[in-house]
Design a protein around this motif. Sequence first.
Motif, PDB file in Angstrom:
ATOM      1  N   GLY A 146      -5.787   3.264   6.777  1.00 20.20           N
ATOM      2  CA  GLY A 146      -7.171   2.927   6.454  1.00 20.20           C
ATOM      3  C   GLY A 146      -7.319   1.515   5.955  1.00 20.20           C
ATOM      4  O   GLY A 146      -8.284   1.194   5.267  1.00 20.20           O
ATOM      5  N   MET A 147      -6.358   0.661   6.287  1.00 20.75           N
ATOM      6  CA  MET A 147      -6.420  -0.736   5.844  1.00 20.75           C
ATOM      7  C   MET A 147      -7.074  -1.569   6.932  1.00 20.75           C
ATOM      8  O   MET A 147      -6.602  -1.582   8.065  1.00 20.75           O
ATOM      9  CB  MET A 147      -5.014  -1.275   5.577  1.00 20.75           C
ATOM     10  CG  MET A 147      -4.292  -0.536   4.479  1.00 20.75           C
ATOM     11  SD  MET A 147      -2.551  -0.990   4.416  1.00 20.75           S
ATOM     12  CE  MET A 147      -2.675  -2.639   3.744  1.00 20.75           C
ATOM     13  N   GLN A 148      -8.137  -2.236   6.549  1.00 26.86           N
ATOM     14  CA  GLN A 148      -8.822  -3.075   7.515  1.00 26.86           C
ATOM     15  C   GLN A 148      -8.374  -4.505   7.303  1.00 26.86           C
ATOM     16  O   GLN A 148      -8.559  -5.058   6.223  1.00 26.86           O
ATOM     17  CB  GLN A 148     -10.323  -2.964   7.334  1.00 26.86           C
ATOM     18  CG  GLN A 148     -11.104  -3.683   8.417  1.00 26.86           C
ATOM     19  CD  GLN A 148     -12.599  -3.458   8.260  1.00 26.86           C
ATOM     20  OE1 GLN A 148     -13.026  -2.391   7.859  1.00 26.86           O
ATOM     21  NE2 GLN A 148     -13.378  -4.471   8.562  1.00 26.86           N
ATOM     22  N   ALA A 149      -7.756  -5.071   8.329  1.00 29.77           N
ATOM     23  CA  ALA A 149      -7.257  -6.443   8.214  1.00 29.77           C
ATOM     24  C   ALA A 149      -8.401  -7.435   8.273  1.00 29.77           C
ATOM     25  O   ALA A 149      -9.445  -7.165   8.849  1.00 29.77           O
ATOM     26  CB  ALA A 149      -6.272  -6.722   9.336  1.00 29.77           C
ATOM     27  N   PRO A 202      -4.589  -3.952  -3.097  1.00 32.61           N
ATOM     28  CA  PRO A 202      -3.194  -4.089  -2.612  1.00 32.61           C
ATOM     29  C   PRO A 202      -2.669  -2.795  -1.989  1.00 32.61           C
ATOM     30  O   PRO A 202      -3.256  -1.736  -2.169  1.00 32.61           O
ATOM     31  CB  PRO A 202      -2.411  -4.439  -3.875  1.00 32.61           C
ATOM     32  CG  PRO A 202      -3.192  -3.847  -4.993  1.00 32.61           C
ATOM     33  CD  PRO A 202      -4.654  -3.909  -4.565  1.00 32.61           C
ATOM     34  N   ALA A 205     -13.548  -4.896   3.201  1.00 37.36           N
ATOM     35  CA  ALA A 205     -13.347  -3.750   4.079  1.00 37.36           C
ATOM     36  C   ALA A 205     -14.147  -2.545   3.615  1.00 37.36           C
ATOM     37  O   ALA A 205     -14.478  -2.411   2.455  1.00 37.36           O
ATOM     38  CB  ALA A 205     -11.871  -3.388   4.095  1.00 37.36           C
ATOM     39  N   TYR A 224      -4.569 -10.609   5.684  1.00 36.03           N
ATOM     40  CA  TYR A 224      -4.418  -9.168   5.881  1.00 36.03           C
ATOM     41  C   TYR A 224      -4.699  -8.401   4.593  1.00 36.03           C
ATOM     42  O   TYR A 224      -4.311  -7.252   4.443  1.00 36.03           O
ATOM     43  CB  TYR A 224      -3.027  -8.849   6.442  1.00 36.03           C
ATOM     44  CG  TYR A 224      -2.926  -9.382   7.850  1.00 36.03           C
ATOM     45  CD1 TYR A 224      -3.464  -8.678   8.913  1.00 36.03           C
ATOM     46  CD2 TYR A 224      -2.369 -10.621   8.099  1.00 36.03           C
ATOM     47  CE1 TYR A 224      -3.435  -9.192  10.195  1.00 36.03           C
ATOM     48  CE2 TYR A 224      -2.331 -11.144   9.375  1.00 36.03           C
ATOM     49  CZ  TYR A 224      -2.859 -10.423  10.423  1.00 36.03           C
ATOM     50  OH  TYR A 224      -2.846 -10.935  11.690  1.00 36.03           O
ATOM     51  N   MET A 243      -1.380  -0.002   9.769  1.00 28.74           N
ATOM     52  CA  MET A 243      -2.505  -0.406   8.912  1.00 28.74           C
ATOM     53  C   MET A 243      -3.727   0.467   9.194  1.00 28.74           C
ATOM     54  O   MET A 243      -4.422   0.900   8.266  1.00 28.74           O
ATOM     55  CB  MET A 243      -2.838  -1.885   9.133  1.00 28.74           C
ATOM     56  CG  MET A 243      -1.801  -2.830   8.540  1.00 28.74           C
ATOM     57  SD  MET A 243      -2.208  -4.573   8.778  1.00 28.74           S
ATOM     58  CE  MET A 243      -3.348  -4.816   7.419  1.00 28.74           C
ATOM     59  N   GLN A 272      -6.907  -6.331   2.107  1.00 27.52           N
ATOM     60  CA  GLN A 272      -8.074  -5.459   2.184  1.00 27.52           C
ATOM     61  C   GLN A 272      -8.955  -5.762   0.971  1.00 27.52           C
ATOM     62  O   GLN A 272      -8.453  -5.888  -0.148  1.00 27.52           O
ATOM     63  CB  GLN A 272      -7.653  -3.991   2.184  1.00 27.52           C
ATOM     64  CG  GLN A 272      -8.830  -3.055   2.419  1.00 27.52           C
ATOM     65  CD  GLN A 272      -8.404  -1.622   2.626  1.00 27.52           C
ATOM     66  OE1 GLN A 272      -7.299  -1.232   2.265  1.00 27.52           O
ATOM     67  NE2 GLN A 272      -9.283  -0.813   3.191  1.00 27.52           N
ATOM     68  N   TRP A 273     -10.228  -5.892   1.207  1.00 28.62           N
ATOM     69  CA  TRP A 273     -11.166  -6.251   0.136  1.00 28.62           C
ATOM     70  C   TRP A 273     -12.146  -5.111  -0.116  1.00 28.62           C
ATOM     71  O   TRP A 273     -12.478  -4.363   0.801  1.00 28.62           O
ATOM     72  CB  TRP A 273     -11.945  -7.512   0.507  1.00 28.62           C
ATOM     73  CG  TRP A 273     -11.094  -8.736   0.640  1.00 28.62           C
ATOM     74  CD1 TRP A 273     -10.403  -9.126   1.742  1.00 28.62           C
ATOM     75  CD2 TRP A 273     -10.817  -9.712  -0.371  1.00 28.62           C
ATOM     76  NE1 TRP A 273      -9.713 -10.286   1.491  1.00 28.62           N
ATOM     77  CE2 TRP A 273      -9.951 -10.675   0.202  1.00 28.62           C
ATOM     78  CE3 TRP A 273     -11.210  -9.871  -1.697  1.00 28.62           C
ATOM     79  CZ2 TRP A 273      -9.470 -11.785  -0.503  1.00 28.62           C
ATOM     80  CZ3 TRP A 273     -10.738 -10.976  -2.402  1.00 28.62           C
ATOM     81  CH2 TRP A 273      -9.877 -11.917  -1.814  1.00 28.62           C
ATOM     82  N   ARG A 278       0.825  -1.209   0.000  1.00 28.91           N
ATOM     83  CA  ARG A 278       0.000   0.000   0.000  1.00 28.91           C
ATOM     84  C   ARG A 278       0.866   1.269   0.000  1.00 28.91           C
ATOM     85  O   ARG A 278       0.580   2.222  -0.724  1.00 28.91           O
ATOM     86  CB  ARG A 278      -0.929  -0.009   1.221  1.00 28.91           C
ATOM     87  CG  ARG A 278      -1.868   1.198   1.308  1.00 28.91           C
ATOM     88  CD  ARG A 278      -2.808   1.300   0.116  1.00 28.91           C
ATOM     89  NE  ARG A 278      -3.640   0.119  -0.005  1.00 28.91           N
ATOM     90  CZ  ARG A 278      -4.850  -0.007   0.589  1.00 28.91           C
ATOM     91  NH1 ARG A 278      -5.335   0.964   1.314  1.00 28.91           N
ATOM     92  NH2 ARG A 278      -5.542  -1.109   0.433  1.00 28.91           N
ATOM     93  N   PRO A 305     -12.259   3.951   2.272  1.00 26.42           N
ATOM     94  CA  PRO A 305     -12.028   5.237   2.906  1.00 26.42           C
ATOM     95  C   PRO A 305     -13.133   6.216   2.535  1.00 26.42           C
ATOM     96  O   PRO A 305     -13.790   6.041   1.509  1.00 26.42           O
ATOM     97  CB  PRO A 305     -10.679   5.695   2.323  1.00 26.42           C
ATOM     98  CG  PRO A 305     -10.091   4.503   1.685  1.00 26.42           C
ATOM     99  CD  PRO A 305     -11.201   3.578   1.351  1.00 26.42           C
TER     100      PRO A 305
END
Lengths: 201, 65
Positions: free
Chosen positions: A188-191, B65, A196, B13, A184, B15-16, A121, A199
């Motif tokens: 704004g990355m949701q694991a 990604p 997810a 981990y 993360m 993100q989707w 990212r 944003p």
Amino acid sequence: MLKTSWKYALALVCAVTLACNSGKAPAEAAMKRAEEAVAGAQTEAANLVPDDMKSLSDDMAAARATMAKGDYKTAEASAQAIQQKANDVLAKAKTKKDELTTAWGQLSDSVPKMLDAIKSRVDILSQSKKLPKGMDAARLASAKDGLAAATAGWGEAQEAYKAGKWSDAIAKGTSARDKATEVMAALGMQAGGAPAAAPAK
Amino acid sequence: MPDDKPSQGGADYTQWHEVKSGETLSKIAQQYYGDASLYPKIFEANKDTLKDPNKIRVGQKLRIP
């Protein structure tokens, strides 16, 4: 009269010596078994349960001192107790080893994936002509710093693990995972496997 | 030394993003990266399910990604 007293005294000394020596052989055998038990526990337990191992070594030293004083009965009892304690320490070390193995497995499974996701990212955002809403250059720079810190922390955790410093490895690995989680979130990355939320537009 | 075996399966981990009506890869790239021209990054990450970057369907789940 004096001659007779000397005879009694000599007889008494012999009797005491015999009584004491009669317990020497079993005490020596017990001490030998205890020494072997402590040595056996040392290899496995020293890194895993150091406090328990030190206590065991201290007990062994005390038993040796008791033996040296000729108190064979007490030394034998101590030696037998040490053998049991060595077994307990070994069992505790095994439990600890299992816990650490599980914890390390979880960290090994998660942290590298988190670092890869963050790096991907950050690399893409670094190519962006305009950052998305909620993200600015300072925040991206902070995320890069966080990624570097988490990567370095994970490297240190792996080194500690290779050196057999398992508790240290878990602590460092957990710290790296926490840092990665923080980065993360900042990106704004949701694991997780679920789709997810995007944003804010 | 504890066994160095990562657990099977493991955490995801990734993100989707679930495609909504009217969205394109460019719009999604704009949303996540601030730059629509970066849509090939999303396309590349989803090549197992996307054959054409212009053909995505509502409800489809895409890796970001």
